[in-house]
Design a protein around this motif. Structure first.
Motif, short mmCIF file in Angstrom:
data_model
loop_
_atom_site.label_atom_id
_atom_site.label_comp_id
_atom_site.label_asym_id
_atom_site.label_seq_id
_atom_site.Cartn_x
_atom_site.Cartn_y
_atom_site.Cartn_z
N LYS A 94 19.47 -0.17 126.52
CA LYS A 94 18.35 -1.11 126.58
C LYS A 94 17.07 -0.43 127.08
O LYS A 94 15.98 -0.66 126.54
N ASP B 223 24.19 -7.22 124.99
CA ASP B 223 24.41 -7.91 126.26
C ASP B 223 25.81 -8.54 126.32
O ASP B 223 26.42 -8.59 127.38
N TRP C 226 20.43 -15.69 129.43
CA TRP C 226 21.31 -14.87 128.61
C TRP C 226 21.91 -13.72 129.42
O TRP C 226 21.50 -13.46 130.54
MG MG Z 1 21.47 -9.16 131.27
#
Ligand code: MG
Ligand code: CTP
Length: 169
Positions: free
Chosen positions: A97, A112, A169
């Motif tokens: 990321k 994720d 999330w």
């Molecule tokens: Mg996260």
């Protein structure tokens, strides 16, 4: 079908508990100690701490100990591999990321939800290779991927509602 779903959940439970509990142990010392990669961005970022890593692994192993009480002793060793693998995969996910220029907590769909699973499968695979540890069928792995996508989104949403996370999330 319900039996397959239950065996998939039973198998992945330690990794699942590990991954979703890291947020409860959130510490201050980042694993990367603030170090930056070649691109000038953080190696893993401030969201990956030692306390979160270790606390979550211990909780995952505890779940494995409870599971082993109901099944074979191999289950506990499996849980150790799944838990460490989950936190390893989670850290690798953050590494990816940061390379994509995403800040801590920014959403990376599928990454994720799946990073910790791939870490868990990888370590489970290494355990199977070198220690003759039990390894699931390809079908069970695919089932885990599908199920966990929904469960992960659901628990993150709960953590958000409880103000444990800044994003749903
Ligand atoms: Mg996260
Ligand atoms: N956490 C931690 N140590 C870890 C993993 C997680 O302390 N090894 C804590 C952090 O407070 C983190 C929170 O749990 O912010 C949520 O975890 P996660 O969603 O994996 O991290 P993000 O904040 O989304 O960061 P990233 O963008 O790097 O995934």
């Amino acid at each position: 079908m319900i039996e397959l779903v239950l065996s998939a959940v039973w198998y992945i439970l330690p990794a699942y508990v590990t991954n979703s509990s890291a947020v409860l142990f959130a510490g201050k010392s980042p694993i990367d100690s603030g170090a930056k990669f070649l691109d000038g961005k953080r190696l893993l970022g401030p969201g990956k701490t030692w306390k979160g890593f270790i606390g979550a692994v211990i909780l995952g192993c505890f779940v494995g100990a409870v599971q082993a009480f109901f099944s074979t002793s191999d289950t506990f060793l499996l849980a150790i591999f799944l838990s460490v693998g989950a936190m390893f995969g989670d850290a690798v996910g953050s590494f990816v990321k940061r390379r994509l220029g995403l800040e801590r907590g920014e959403a990376a769909p599928f990454l994720d939800q799946w990073d910790f699973l791939f870490g868990a499968f990888l370590l489970n695979g290494l355990g199977a290779l070198f220690l003759d540890l039990w390894f699931p069928s390809l079908f069970l792995i695919l089932l885990v991927l599908v199920l966990t996508t929904f469960l992960h989104l659901f628990t993150n949403w709960i953590a958000y509602e409880l103000n444990l996370k800044s994003n749903p999330w």
